[in-house]
Scaffold this active site. Structure first.
Site, mmCIF file in Angstrom:
data_model
loop_
_atom_site.group_PDB
_atom_site.id
_atom_site.type_symbol
_atom_site.label_atom_id
_atom_site.label_comp_id
_atom_site.label_asym_id
_atom_site.label_seq_id
_atom_site.Cartn_x
_atom_site.Cartn_y
_atom_site.Cartn_z
ATOM 1 N N ASP A 109 92.872 -28.750 -58.074
ATOM 2 C CA ASP A 109 92.231 -29.270 -59.281
ATOM 3 C C ASP A 109 93.094 -28.903 -60.495
ATOM 4 O O ASP A 109 94.184 -28.342 -60.353
ATOM 5 C CB ASP A 109 90.781 -28.776 -59.404
ATOM 6 C CG ASP A 109 90.683 -27.321 -59.801
ATOM 7 O OD1 ASP A 109 91.664 -26.592 -59.624
ATOM 8 O OD2 ASP A 109 89.626 -26.903 -60.306
ATOM 9 N N ALA A 136 68.041 -27.934 -59.787
ATOM 10 C CA ALA A 136 68.569 -28.352 -61.081
ATOM 11 C C ALA A 136 70.038 -27.993 -61.138
ATOM 12 O O ALA A 136 70.430 -26.892 -60.746
ATOM 13 C CB ALA A 136 67.809 -27.647 -62.198
ATOM 14 N N ASP A 143 92.367 -23.680 -59.160
ATOM 15 C CA ASP A 143 91.522 -22.689 -58.490
ATOM 16 C C ASP A 143 90.687 -23.331 -57.376
ATOM 17 O O ASP A 143 89.842 -22.673 -56.779
ATOM 18 C CB ASP A 143 90.643 -21.902 -59.477
ATOM 19 C CG ASP A 143 89.694 -22.771 -60.255
ATOM 20 O OD1 ASP A 143 89.717 -24.001 -60.084
ATOM 21 O OD2 ASP A 143 88.922 -22.215 -61.065
ATOM 22 N N ASP A 149 93.219 -26.733 -62.845
ATOM 23 C CA ASP A 149 93.682 -25.381 -63.165
ATOM 24 C C ASP A 149 93.999 -24.587 -61.893
ATOM 25 O O ASP A 149 94.157 -23.360 -61.933
ATOM 26 C CB ASP A 149 92.684 -24.625 -64.053
ATOM 27 C CG ASP A 149 91.331 -24.424 -63.394
ATOM 28 O OD1 ASP A 149 91.011 -25.168 -62.446
ATOM 29 O OD2 ASP A 149 90.589 -23.526 -63.821
ATOM 30 N N SER A 165 89.441 -27.168 -66.205
ATOM 31 C CA SER A 165 89.499 -27.386 -64.763
ATOM 32 C C SER A 165 89.646 -28.865 -64.388
ATOM 33 O O SER A 165 90.619 -29.498 -64.765
ATOM 34 C CB SER A 165 88.244 -26.762 -64.155
ATOM 35 O OG SER A 165 88.298 -26.785 -62.776
ATOM 36 N N ASN A 212 83.222 -27.553 -52.390
ATOM 37 C CA ASN A 212 84.200 -28.241 -53.244
ATOM 38 C C ASN A 212 85.601 -27.611 -53.215
ATOM 39 O O ASN A 212 86.515 -28.094 -53.872
ATOM 40 C CB ASN A 212 83.684 -28.335 -54.680
ATOM 41 C CG ASN A 212 83.550 -26.974 -55.353
ATOM 42 O OD1 ASN A 212 84.207 -26.016 -54.975
ATOM 43 N ND2 ASN A 212 82.692 -26.892 -56.356
ATOM 44 N N THR A 258 75.253 -27.456 -64.574
ATOM 45 C CA THR A 258 76.292 -27.979 -65.467
ATOM 46 C C THR A 258 75.954 -29.334 -66.084
ATOM 47 O O THR A 258 76.660 -29.794 -66.961
ATOM 48 C CB THR A 258 77.626 -28.122 -64.695
ATOM 49 O OG1 THR A 258 77.415 -28.997 -63.594
ATOM 50 C CG2 THR A 258 78.124 -26.786 -64.186
HETATM 51 P P1 NG1 Z 1 76.024 -27.635 -60.450
HETATM 52 O O1 NG1 Z 1 76.176 -28.677 -61.524
HETATM 53 O O2 NG1 Z 1 75.208 -26.450 -60.851
HETATM 54 O O3 NG1 Z 1 75.550 -28.264 -59.154
HETATM 55 C C1 NG1 Z 1 78.634 -27.778 -59.920
HETATM 56 C C2 NG1 Z 1 79.042 -27.695 -58.468
HETATM 57 C C3 NG1 Z 1 79.290 -26.239 -58.117
HETATM 58 C C4 NG1 Z 1 80.299 -25.599 -59.072
HETATM 59 C C5 NG1 Z 1 79.918 -25.888 -60.518
HETATM 60 C C6 NG1 Z 1 81.035 -25.544 -61.491
HETATM 61 C C7 NG1 Z 1 78.204 -29.013 -56.580
HETATM 62 C C8 NG1 Z 1 77.035 -29.467 -55.820
HETATM 63 N N1 NG1 Z 1 77.970 -28.200 -57.609
HETATM 64 O O4 NG1 Z 1 77.465 -27.026 -60.120
HETATM 65 O O5 NG1 Z 1 79.734 -26.156 -56.796
HETATM 66 O O6 NG1 Z 1 81.574 -26.074 -58.808
HETATM 67 O O7 NG1 Z 1 79.662 -27.261 -60.752
HETATM 68 O O8 NG1 Z 1 81.087 -24.206 -61.722
HETATM 69 O O9 NG1 Z 1 79.344 -29.373 -56.275
HETATM 70 ZN ZN ZN Z 2 89.166 -25.317 -61.498
#
Ligand code: NG1
Ligand code: ZN
Length: 538
Positions: free
Chosen positions: A280, A502, A284, A282, A66, A378, A505
């Site tokens: 982005d 938390a 999506d 890929d 991505s 996003n 990712t």
């Molecule tokens: P995490 O790292 O859990 O906040 C982030 C994005 C999600 C989503 C995932 C990818 C923010 C605040 N969080 O998640 O919207 O895109 O990465 O699956 O942008």
């Molecule tokens: Zn993507």
């Protein structure tokens, strides 16, 4: 003759586990590409099992990372209806990926075969594709080794956007059923979108060009292909579509760059008030933006696309006489701007549901409505129509030419919008249809409401698992006492709202804050971030 078990052992020996611990997260597996060979091989094993679980239905495997940098890659599975992999299977993917030796891997695989009640002996089928990363073709080799070893039938769709693969999986498994989705080919995808777009815009040709930054990823060539099917009904200018230099992927361009930096790609040459969008890597995700007064950068993110779509779909439902039969709703996460939530409930009069972060949660919640609009801020999102909604739209007898007109547009949109997953190309055309119908500039779109100033802060912590949330991640249960501190801080600011959760990712806690003014939002975010730091061991 070699058994399947022998073949798996022999093939696995070519792709040793590097000693890392892997986890199938919301976006599948994603990391530096040179760590992924064994992971992709093992995802191939799981894809084969998943297809057997569904009596030989087609499962998709997408190789992409991505918006991550060019040296990363990733892999994710697509379920039979084109949705993301069911959560309970994520743990199986993780289990397979973490088996240390070939023998251990085979034991995990055989145990899954036993436990999963795989039923019939139909030949498993997998289709796969990849984005434009240099490591993609090597990883495809790892995947194919698993598919060959397990006697799985497969088709290589080469380069595709992630949503195109989701489309193909859905088409493959619905062919000849009442849920038939489209022709099982890349061409079928373009035809479906282009025909629906032409029907939906009718004589309301979009005004002026839209410039689309393709993140130097797979969206570039695919958008160029789509344009050929649109017969000049819209002026789309493709930029940042250099896929011959994979090292440029997502570098200083693309949806994530624009959203994170709150600025246009430095290469952008768009004039004032010109419509711009970024995909982005890929394709999506999509965000819109433009240069406003005094060169002020204005971002129209996922919240804005959701509110725009909800407003238009609401109008169409009313105008076509279907207001009573179509329950329209909007699904957001806690990161949605409070002003967007307020606009949907107060101005549009539609219900809003908040879910945990991650599109699979939003998608699931959106299915509870007849027409469920969901977007992450996003830019990842879509609109899902229930089976009943399709029936209502297709069976409704319009009572006037005005009703017939609105109904035709609604029907076309239900074809234009990708039902499987958020799709930047489909979302792009959706936004263009709506702006054309409303006769709106990007400025008119921006003027629908004023975003509350907000700030997102990342706090690095040693143990993110100690942050336990409730209420769709809006409130903390643990560490004890921290939520009370956040509540009391919020109370000191006008329109103050803040939460900490938390990340799924990264090893971090994300703090989001919004308030009536920029200074207050920044201040609140910083104070909550400090409280989060204090609550964790140093
Ligand atoms: P995490 O790292 O859990 O906040 C982030 C994005 C999600 C989503 C995932 C990818 C923010 C605040 N969080 O998640 O919207 O895109 O990465 O699956 O942008
Ligand atoms: Zn993507």
């Amino acid at each position: 003759m070699a058994t399947i078990n022998d073949k798996i052992l022999a093939a696995s020996a070519k792709h040793p586990q590097p000693g890392n611990v892997f986890q199938y997260g919301t976006a599948g597996f994603r990391m530096k590409a040179d760590l992924l060979d064994s992971v992709v091989f093992r995802v191939g094993l799981l894809a084969s099992l998943r297809s057997r679980k569904f009596g030989g239905q087609v499962i998709g495997v997408m190789i992409t990372a991505s918006h991550n940098p060019p040296e990363d890659n990733g892999v994710k599975l697509v379920d039979p209806f084109g949705e993301m992999l069911e959560s309970s299977w994520e743990a199986y993917a993780t289990r397979l990926a973490n088996a240390k030796t070939d023998k251990e891997l085979l034991a995990v695989y055989n145990k899954l075969e036993q436990d999963l009640d795989l039923g019939t002996n139909k030949t498993p089928k997998v289709i796969y594709a990849r984005d434009t990363r240099a490591s993609g073709s090597r990883l495809v080799g790892c995947l194919v080794d698993a598919l060959e070893a397990t006697g799985t039938e497969y088709t290589d769709y080469k380069l595709l956007t992630t949503p195109q693969l989701h489309y193909l999986v859905r088409c493959s498994n619905t062919k000849g059923t009442e849920y038939e989705y489209g022709d099982i080919s890349e061409k079928g995808y373009y035809e479906k979108l282009a025909n629906a777009f032409k029907l939906a815009v009718k004589h309301k040709k979009p005004q002026g060009p839209v410039t689309v930054d393709c993140a130097n990823g797979v969206g570039g060539p695919k958008l160029r292909e789509l344009i050929k099917y649109l017969d000049g009904t819209i002026d789309i200018r493709v930029v940042n579509d250099d896929v011959l230099k994979p090292e440029n992927l997502n570098v200083s361009c693309g949806a994530d760059y624009v959203k994170t930096n709150q600025r246009a790609p430095p290469s952008s040459k768009a004039g004032p008030l010109e419509r711009c969008a970024s995909l982005d890597g890929d394709a999506d995700r999509i965000v819109y933006y433009f240069n406003g007064e005094n060169d002020k950068f204005v971002l129209l993110d996922g919240d804005r696309i959701a509110t725009l779509a909800a407003s238009f779909l609401g109008e169409l439902a009313r105008q076509s006489g279907l207001a009573e039969s179509l329950k329209i709703g909007v699904v957001q996460t806690a990161y949605a701007n409070g002003a967007a939530t307020q606009y949907v409930t107060s101005n549009l009069g539609l219900p809003v549901v908040c879910t945990a972060t991650g599109v699979k949660h939003l998608h699931h919640a959106a299915l509870q409505f007849d027409v469920g609009v969901y977007f992450e801020a996003n830019g990842h999102g879509t609109v899902v129509f229930s089976h009943d909604a399709y029936k209502a739209i297709n069976n409704h007898e319009p009572q006037s030419p005005a009703q017939a007109n609105a109904l035709e547009t609604l029907k076309a949109l239900s074809d234009l919008i990708n039902q499987a997953v958020g799709d930047a190309l489909s979302d792009l055309l959706l936004v263009e249809v709506i702006l054309a119908h409303k006769g709106w500039s990007v400025k008119d779109w921006e003027d629908t409401y004023v975003d509350l100033p907000n700030r997102l802060v990342k706090v690095h912590v040693l143990l993110r698992s100690m942050f336990v949330t409730t209420d769709s991640e809006r409130r903390l249960l643990e560490p004890a006492g921290l939520q009370a501190t956040i509540d009391s801080l919020c109370g000191k600011y006008k329109a103050g709202r803040s939460f900490a959760r938390a990340s799924g990712t990264e090893d971090a806690v994300r703090v989001y804050a919004e308030a009536a003014t920029r200074g207050e939002a920044d201040d609140l975010a910083q104070k909550v971030a400090n409280a989060v730091s204090r609550a964790t061991p140093a």
